[in-house]
Design a protein around this motif. Sequence first.
Motif, PDB file in Angstrom:
ATOM      1  N   ILE A  31      26.642  40.481  44.322  1.00  0.00           N
ATOM      2  CA  ILE A  31      27.779  40.904  43.686  1.00  0.00           C
ATOM      3  C   ILE A  31      29.242  40.023  44.331  1.00  0.00           C
ATOM      4  CG2 ILE A  31      29.540  42.838  43.538  1.00  0.00           C
ATOM      5  CD1 ILE A  31      27.067  44.562  42.913  1.00  0.00           C
ATOM      6  N   ALA A  32      28.849  40.176  45.788  1.00  0.00           N
ATOM      7  CA  ALA A  32      29.912  39.394  46.468  1.00  0.00           C
ATOM      8  C   ALA A  32      30.014  38.043  46.214  1.00  0.00           C
ATOM      9  CB  ALA A  32      29.691  39.739  48.128  1.00  0.00           C
ATOM     10  N   GLY A  33      28.884  37.353  45.950  1.00  0.00           N
ATOM     11  CA  GLY A  33      28.801  36.040  45.798  1.00  0.00           C
ATOM     12  C   GLY A  33      29.415  35.672  44.272  1.00  0.00           C
ATOM     13  N   TRP A  34      29.354  36.336  43.312  1.00  0.00           N
ATOM     14  CA  TRP A  34      29.895  36.208  42.004  1.00  0.00           C
ATOM     15  C   TRP A  34      31.367  36.507  42.032  1.00  0.00           C
ATOM     16  CZ3 TRP A  34      28.414  33.342  38.340  1.00  0.00           C
ATOM     17  CH2 TRP A  34      27.124  33.005  38.243  1.00  0.00           C
ATOM     18  N   ALA A  35      31.924  37.624  42.908  1.00  0.00           N
ATOM     19  CA  ALA A  35      33.117  37.820  42.949  1.00  0.00           C
ATOM     20  C   ALA A  35      33.806  36.739  43.693  1.00  0.00           C
ATOM     21  CB  ALA A  35      33.439  38.991  43.824  1.00  0.00           C
ATOM     22  N   PHE A  36      33.364  36.120  44.699  1.00  0.00           N
ATOM     23  CA  PHE A  36      33.852  34.957  45.268  1.00  0.00           C
ATOM     24  C   PHE A  36      34.194  33.557  44.238  1.00  0.00           C
ATOM     25  CE2 PHE A  36      33.182  30.601  47.390  1.00  0.00           C
ATOM     26  CZ  PHE A  36      34.373  30.693  47.924  1.00  0.00           C
ATOM     27  N   VAL A  37      33.085  33.480  43.361  1.00  0.00           N
ATOM     28  CA  VAL A  37      33.132  32.638  42.334  1.00  0.00           C
ATOM     29  C   VAL A  37      34.412  32.730  41.388  1.00  0.00           C
ATOM     30  CG1 VAL A  37      31.919  31.642  40.286  1.00  0.00           C
ATOM     31  CG2 VAL A  37      30.804  31.639  42.518  1.00  0.00           C
ATOM     32  N   VAL A  38      34.341  34.149  41.077  1.00  0.00           N
ATOM     33  CA  VAL A  38      35.548  34.483  40.000  1.00  0.00           C
ATOM     34  C   VAL A  38      36.849  34.294  40.632  1.00  0.00           C
ATOM     35  CG1 VAL A  38      36.505  36.125  38.945  1.00  0.00           C
ATOM     36  CG2 VAL A  38      34.187  35.855  38.678  1.00  0.00           C
ATOM     37  N   VAL A  39      37.058  34.528  42.028  1.00  0.00           N
ATOM     38  CA  VAL A  39      38.339  34.402  42.603  1.00  0.00           C
ATOM     39  C   VAL A  39      38.599  32.930  42.847  1.00  0.00           C
ATOM     40  CG1 VAL A  39      39.488  34.939  44.780  1.00  0.00           C
ATOM     41  CG2 VAL A  39      38.436  36.814  43.738  1.00  0.00           C
ATOM     42  N   PHE A  40      37.700  31.939  43.106  1.00  0.00           N
ATOM     43  CA  PHE A  40      37.748  30.545  43.437  1.00  0.00           C
ATOM     44  C   PHE A  40      38.141  29.956  42.182  1.00  0.00           C
ATOM     45  CE2 PHE A  40      36.089  26.345  43.888  1.00  0.00           C
ATOM     46  CZ  PHE A  40      36.999  25.898  44.936  1.00  0.00           C
ATOM     47  N   ALA A  41      37.665  30.439  40.975  1.00  0.00           N
ATOM     48  CA  ALA A  41      37.934  29.788  39.480  1.00  0.00           C
ATOM     49  C   ALA A  41      39.190  30.197  39.251  1.00  0.00           C
ATOM     50  CB  ALA A  41      37.052  30.309  38.405  1.00  0.00           C
ATOM     51  N   MET A  42      39.851  31.538  39.485  1.00  0.00           N
ATOM     52  CA  MET A  42      41.043  31.919  39.296  1.00  0.00           C
ATOM     53  C   MET A  42      42.186  30.993  40.149  1.00  0.00           C
ATOM     54  SD  MET A  42      41.227  36.187  38.571  1.00  0.00           S
ATOM     55  CE  MET A  42      40.803  36.168  40.402  1.00  0.00           C
ATOM     56  N   LEU A  43      41.707  30.532  41.388  1.00  0.00           N
ATOM     57  CA  LEU A  43      42.611  29.888  42.432  1.00  0.00           C
ATOM     58  C   LEU A  43      42.924  28.664  41.713  1.00  0.00           C
ATOM     59  CD1 LEU A  43      44.249  29.678  44.753  1.00  0.00           C
ATOM     60  CD2 LEU A  43      42.089  29.006  45.828  1.00  0.00           C
ATOM     61  N   VAL A  44      41.572  27.815  41.313  1.00  0.00           N
ATOM     62  CA  VAL A  44      41.560  26.414  40.697  1.00  0.00           C
ATOM     63  C   VAL A  44      42.410  26.372  39.508  1.00  0.00           C
ATOM     64  CG1 VAL A  44      40.246  24.808  40.002  1.00  0.00           C
ATOM     65  CG2 VAL A  44      39.313  25.968  41.803  1.00  0.00           C
ATOM     66  N   THR A  45      42.189  27.371  38.752  1.00  0.00           N
ATOM     67  CA  THR A  45      43.221  27.338  37.341  1.00  0.00           C
ATOM     68  C   THR A  45      44.449  27.587  37.497  1.00  0.00           C
ATOM     69  OG1 THR A  45      42.652  29.571  36.978  1.00  0.00           O
ATOM     70  CG2 THR A  45      41.061  28.002  35.726  1.00  0.00           C
ATOM     71  N   GLN A  46      44.883  28.596  38.451  1.00  0.00           N
ATOM     72  CA  GLN A  46      46.334  28.724  38.850  1.00  0.00           C
ATOM     73  C   GLN A  46      47.098  27.500  39.596  1.00  0.00           C
ATOM     74  OE1 GLN A  46      48.385  31.492  38.333  1.00  0.00           O
ATOM     75  NE2 GLN A  46      46.901  32.196  36.817  1.00  0.00           N
ATOM     76  N   LEU A  47      46.131  26.768  40.344  1.00  0.00           N
ATOM     77  CA  LEU A  47      46.829  25.578  40.982  1.00  0.00           C
ATOM     78  C   LEU A  47      47.023  24.440  40.108  1.00  0.00           C
ATOM     79  CD1 LEU A  47      45.527  26.114  44.561  1.00  0.00           C
ATOM     80  CD2 LEU A  47      47.708  26.567  43.842  1.00  0.00           C
ATOM     81  N   GLY A  48      46.098  24.422  38.909  1.00  0.00           N
ATOM     82  CA  GLY A  48      46.200  23.765  37.862  1.00  0.00           C
ATOM     83  C   GLY A  48      45.305  22.431  38.295  1.00  0.00           C
ATOM     84  N   LEU A  49      44.081  22.772  39.251  1.00  0.00           N
ATOM     85  CA  LEU A  49      43.239  21.432  39.658  1.00  0.00           C
ATOM     86  C   LEU A  49      42.198  21.252  38.732  1.00  0.00           C
ATOM     87  CD1 LEU A  49      42.995  22.883  43.355  1.00  0.00           C
ATOM     88  CD2 LEU A  49      44.582  21.120  42.492  1.00  0.00           C
ATOM     89  N   LEU A  50      42.022  22.010  37.589  1.00  0.00           N
ATOM     90  CA  LEU A  50      40.968  21.901  36.661  1.00  0.00           C
ATOM     91  C   LEU A  50      41.395  21.583  35.171  1.00  0.00           C
ATOM     92  CD1 LEU A  50      38.071  21.934  36.153  1.00  0.00           C
ATOM     93  CD2 LEU A  50      38.285  24.396  35.301  1.00  0.00           C
TER      94      LEU A  50
END
Length: 50
Positions: A31-50
């Motif tokens: 659960i902690a690993g998937w939560a990290f993946v989701v938060v990291f994906a949101m950060l990447v998309t908000q910064l426009g890196l993807l």
Amino acid sequence: MTATSAAAHAHHTRRARTGGPQDGSKLMEHIAGWAFVVVFAMLVTQLGLL
């Protein structure tokens, strides 16, 4: 095997363990690993890196 070598072997066997938690269930780790993946994906998309 002599008593001295048996004692030395038992001592090394005890020292080899790291003594971490022995919960047996990996649910919270997943659960902690998937939560990290989701938060990291949101950060990447908000910064426009993807």
